[in-house]
Motif scaffolding. Sequence first.
Motif, PDB file in Angstrom:
ATOM      1  N   TRP A   1       1.871  -2.560   0.301  1.00  8.27           N
ATOM      2  CA  TRP A   1       1.734  -1.446   1.289  1.00  8.27           C
ATOM      3  C   TRP A   1       0.403  -0.916   1.317  1.00  8.27           C
ATOM      4  N   ASP A   2      -0.477  -1.034   2.237  1.00 11.30           N
ATOM      5  CA  ASP A   2      -1.608  -0.485   2.249  1.00 11.30           C
ATOM      6  C   ASP A   2      -1.774   0.325   3.650  1.00 11.30           C
ATOM      7  N   ALA A   3      -2.919   1.293   3.755  1.00 12.42           N
ATOM      8  CA  ALA A   3      -3.331   2.003   4.959  1.00 12.42           C
ATOM      9  C   ALA A   3      -4.731   2.683   5.103  1.00 12.42           C
ATOM     10  N   ALA A   4      -4.735   2.930   6.288  1.00 14.82           N
ATOM     11  CA  ALA A   4      -6.320   3.488   6.695  1.00 14.82           C
ATOM     12  C   ALA A   4      -6.143   4.510   7.748  1.00 14.82           C
ATOM     13  N   ARG A   5      -7.123   5.444   7.861  1.00 14.87           N
ATOM     14  CA  ARG A   5      -7.199   6.213   9.126  1.00 14.87           C
ATOM     15  C   ARG A   5      -7.793   5.229  10.284  1.00 14.87           C
ATOM     16  N   ILE A   6      -6.930   5.794  11.456  1.00 19.48           N
ATOM     17  CA  ILE A   6      -7.534   5.305  12.654  1.00 19.48           C
ATOM     18  C   ILE A   6      -8.250   6.542  13.577  1.00 19.48           C
TER      19      ILE A   6
ATOM     20  N   ILE B   1      -1.053   1.780  -1.389  1.00 20.83           N
ATOM     21  CA  ILE B   1       0.134   2.633  -1.529  1.00 20.83           C
ATOM     22  C   ILE B   1       1.145   1.979  -2.488  1.00 20.83           C
ATOM     23  N   ARG B   2       1.228   0.501  -2.332  1.00 21.90           N
ATOM     24  CA  ARG B   2       2.291   0.394  -3.205  1.00 21.90           C
ATOM     25  C   ARG B   2       1.586  -1.286  -3.755  1.00 21.90           C
ATOM     26  N   ASP B   3       1.302  -1.486  -4.802  1.00 21.49           N
ATOM     27  CA  ASP B   3       0.267  -2.680  -5.078  1.00 21.49           C
ATOM     28  C   ASP B   3       1.543  -3.766  -5.660  1.00 21.49           C
ATOM     29  N   SER B   4       1.025  -4.816  -6.029  1.00 20.05           N
ATOM     30  CA  SER B   4       1.959  -5.985  -6.362  1.00 20.05           C
ATOM     31  C   SER B   4       2.769  -5.728  -7.803  1.00 20.05           C
ATOM     32  N   THR B   5       1.876  -4.942  -8.640  1.00 23.11           N
ATOM     33  CA  THR B   5       2.274  -4.678  -9.908  1.00 23.11           C
ATOM     34  C   THR B   5       3.482  -3.894  -9.672  1.00 23.11           C
ATOM     35  N   GLU B   6       3.793  -2.807  -8.744  1.00 22.99           N
ATOM     36  CA  GLU B   6       4.905  -2.180  -8.730  1.00 22.99           C
ATOM     37  C   GLU B   6       5.954  -3.065  -8.070  1.00 22.99           C
ATOM     38  N   ILE B   7       5.932  -4.261  -7.670  1.00 23.34           N
ATOM     39  CA  ILE B   7       6.913  -5.086  -6.928  1.00 23.34           C
ATOM     40  C   ILE B   7       7.425  -5.749  -8.245  1.00 23.34           C
ATOM     41  N   ILE B   8       6.439  -6.172  -9.272  1.00 29.18           N
ATOM     42  CA  ILE B   8       6.891  -7.066 -10.358  1.00 29.18           C
ATOM     43  C   ILE B   8       7.587  -6.284 -11.105  1.00 29.18           C
ATOM     44  N   THR B   9       6.972  -5.036 -11.546  1.00 27.99           N
ATOM     45  CA  THR B   9       7.557  -4.279 -12.632  1.00 27.99           C
ATOM     46  C   THR B   9       7.635  -2.747 -12.103  1.00 27.99           C
TER      47      THR B   9
ATOM     48  N   GLU C   1       6.792   8.032  13.224  1.00 31.22           N
ATOM     49  CA  GLU C   1       6.597   9.051  12.117  1.00 31.22           C
ATOM     50  C   GLU C   1       7.597   9.277  11.132  1.00 31.22           C
ATOM     51  N   LEU C   2       7.339   8.941   9.793  1.00 30.46           N
ATOM     52  CA  LEU C   2       8.238   8.993   8.866  1.00 30.46           C
ATOM     53  C   LEU C   2       8.351  10.532   8.525  1.00 30.46           C
ATOM     54  N   VAL C   3       9.500  11.021   8.546  1.00 30.70           N
ATOM     55  CA  VAL C   3       9.702  12.662   8.646  1.00 30.70           C
ATOM     56  C   VAL C   3      10.212  13.203   7.235  1.00 30.70           C
ATOM     57  N   ASN C   4      10.449  12.335   6.441  1.00 30.03           N
ATOM     58  CA  ASN C   4      11.116  12.798   5.029  1.00 30.03           C
ATOM     59  C   ASN C   4      10.532  12.046   4.160  1.00 30.03           C
ATOM     60  N   PRO C   5       9.038  11.970   3.947  1.00 30.00           N
ATOM     61  CA  PRO C   5       8.369  11.137   3.137  1.00 30.00           C
ATOM     62  C   PRO C   5       8.685  11.581   1.348  1.00 30.00           C
ATOM     63  N   SER C   6       8.936  13.114   1.210  1.00 27.54           N
ATOM     64  CA  SER C   6       9.167  13.460  -0.089  1.00 27.54           C
ATOM     65  C   SER C   6      10.405  12.968  -0.595  1.00 27.54           C
TER      66      SER C   6
ATOM     67  N   ASN D   1       0.796  10.436  -2.723  1.00 27.07           N
ATOM     68  CA  ASN D   1      -0.571  10.923  -2.910  1.00 27.07           C
ATOM     69  C   ASN D   1      -1.364   9.726  -2.122  1.00 27.07           C
ATOM     70  N   ARG D   2      -1.183   8.441  -2.477  1.00 24.23           N
ATOM     71  CA  ARG D   2      -2.007   7.504  -1.987  1.00 24.23           C
ATOM     72  C   ARG D   2      -1.874   7.510  -0.401  1.00 24.23           C
ATOM     73  N   LEU D   3      -0.968   7.641   0.129  1.00 20.15           N
ATOM     74  CA  LEU D   3      -0.645   7.781   1.373  1.00 20.15           C
ATOM     75  C   LEU D   3      -1.136   8.978   2.125  1.00 20.15           C
ATOM     76  N   ALA D   4      -1.444  10.289   1.561  1.00 17.08           N
ATOM     77  CA  ALA D   4      -2.225  11.414   1.876  1.00 17.08           C
ATOM     78  C   ALA D   4      -3.564  10.737   1.877  1.00 17.08           C
ATOM     79  N   ARG D   5      -4.262  10.156   0.730  1.00 17.26           N
ATOM     80  CA  ARG D   5      -5.573   9.724   0.808  1.00 17.26           C
ATOM     81  C   ARG D   5      -5.970   8.477   1.815  1.00 17.26           C
ATOM     82  N   ALA D   6      -4.861   7.855   2.233  1.00 16.72           N
ATOM     83  CA  ALA D   6      -5.197   6.870   3.347  1.00 16.72           C
ATOM     84  C   ALA D   6      -5.454   7.572   4.720  1.00 16.72           C
ATOM     85  N   ARG D   7      -4.607   8.620   4.778  1.00 14.69           N
ATOM     86  CA  ARG D   7      -4.728   9.284   6.167  1.00 14.69           C
ATOM     87  C   ARG D   7      -6.066   9.854   6.555  1.00 14.69           C
ATOM     88  N   VAL D   8      -6.980  10.024   5.485  1.00 17.08           N
ATOM     89  CA  VAL D   8      -8.356  10.381   5.580  1.00 17.08           C
ATOM     90  C   VAL D   8      -9.439   9.496   5.152  1.00 17.08           C
ATOM     91  N   SER D   9      -9.013   8.305   5.224  1.00 14.95           N
ATOM     92  CA  SER D   9     -10.030   7.290   4.564  1.00 14.95           C
ATOM     93  C   SER D   9     -10.234   6.304   5.760  1.00 14.95           C
TER      94      SER D   9
END
Length: 649
Positions: A321-326, A282-290, A254-259, A268-276
Amino acid sequence: MRVNKIFLCLFVLFSAGWQSASAQTPAGYDQHAVFSPLFYTQNGNEFRSASGAPGPQYWQNRADYDIQVTLDTARHRISGSVQIRYTNNSPDTLPFIWLQLDQNIYREDSRASATSVVTGGRFINRSFTKGYEISRVSLVQNGRSYEADYQVTDTRMKIQLPQVMKAGGGAVTVKISYAFDIPHYGTDRMGRLETRHGWIYEIAQWYPRMAVYDDVLGWNNIPYMGASEFYLDYGDFTYEITAPADMVVAGSGELVNPSQVLSANQANRLARARVSDHTVTIRDSTEIITPTDNRKGNLTWRFNCKNTRDVAWAASRAFIWDAARINLPGGKKALAQSVYPVESAGLNAWSRSTEYVKGCIELYSEKWFPYTYPVATNVAGIVGGMEYPGIVFCSARARTNGLWGVTNHEFGHNWFPMIVGSNERKYAWMDEGFNTFINSLATRAFNNGEYHKPQQVAKAAPNLFAPGTDGIMNTPDVIQARQLGNMAYFKPAVALTLLRNHVLGPERFDEAFRAYIHRWAFRHPTPWDFFHTMENVAGEDLGWFWRGWFLHTWKLDQAVKEVKYADNDTTRGALITIENREQMAMPVVVAVKESSGKTDTVKLPAEIWQRGGTWTFRVSTTTPVTEVVIDPDGDFPDIDRANNTWIKM
């Protein structure tokens, strides 16, 4: 005198009968070797019960780790320190301890390099480093600090303790300062991949690790030479990765210092993924390029992973980076996530990775044992496929069913050997074979069998039983490279499938297999613990099965010899004679077809071969038999299928 004559007559009669029975046994079969009662070589004891469960005095030692390292992307280098608290729970005092220095495999003068074939292969060094560059080793024992007296031999380090470590709870703390250069290709277990938007680092075997001291061998010191994997004790890990601020770091636990390391949007996106139940980016290609996060310098990512045998991590500025709930049994939750470069994105590729991670983990958790880590991360990179607790490395080039297959396989390893901690250095089949077996069941179930392709095991017989084939019960470094896939992965998986479907039945097998997992979760089973558990829980003597599949390289050849009729009357039933022409014994499935069109399937247990290599059984027929086929569905790896069929001429 009369009594002696009676005994003599009986002896002659029995001898004649025995000779007759023996004459009917094919030359390639000996039932006495298959069904010998002397399978187990030792009784249970207080550490390991004869029932296959841990004994009342079972023990294992513990290793807790605190690691801090820095990733230098300019030099492709790791530097830092590890502090290990090692607890001796054994009944033995320990005057010294052993550690594993796996990075030393990449030295040009390593034992692995000296024993590598010149033609290359998956586990061969393609370039060299200096291995671990150790600057200091110190100890704390019984409240006093010491400079360590140590010796390095290839991939192992021996530390002579200043005081003997007490049995039953004695402890020592070891601190090692070290550095190493990250190999470009780390024998397909770690390394770095250059992409359009930066390097992807997959980092494993990245800190000195304790060797295992157990009740079987004492210290387990087989050197790391590539093919053989790992054997590790359990403990709690805290670790810190300091890396450039524009990188994403994913690690075991577990990442213990996300903030401190994530932007507000990413958090915020990570928090949404935890319940989806659906994948959230969480991080898309536009954030890599720009990039929108313009923090400079370095950031430190902190992770915890509890009750684990190892940790690994990955880092890159190129990661989507993307994620979903297990969803786990009992209402528990975990997080499935994937990190991969832009080149690997797409619905026919890594954009479905998180769906695959979530799917296989939910299937394994429901059927066998709940997933034990808070996060499951799939990393796209240079490594073709490699497993670590809570994180796996899979090829960035994998697509569609190939990506499902490697993801499913590598995460299956979180059950074998991450939860069930077998000795991979000695018994690759206890993790690769078991895992390949459960993979097939998961593939059949995932998304209504989207990637399931029925296969006939019969077609694999030439490879499983090729001349000169190595047996399953060999260390991976001994098994020839061209045979490792069959002997460590496929053959044991075939054996377990046949044990489940044709010997025990799914209900009894599944109950026993679950018992094995639950008994040995976070412990160290041997092959004999597995054999004992399956027999005791399923209620079956399986010595003949373990011999044929695991201890020997015996072949399977079942044949139809002849068809006759009771009293030579086709209406009174057929007498079908079959043979076992090779040394392996297995149940027999026989399909019988009559001239009337009636068909029947007869299933015979392996015990028919206890009397010899020829067996006759009766089938209630009323018309002439036109065809007899052994193994009509191709479930068994019979080496000569030409003799499996009898057809009325």
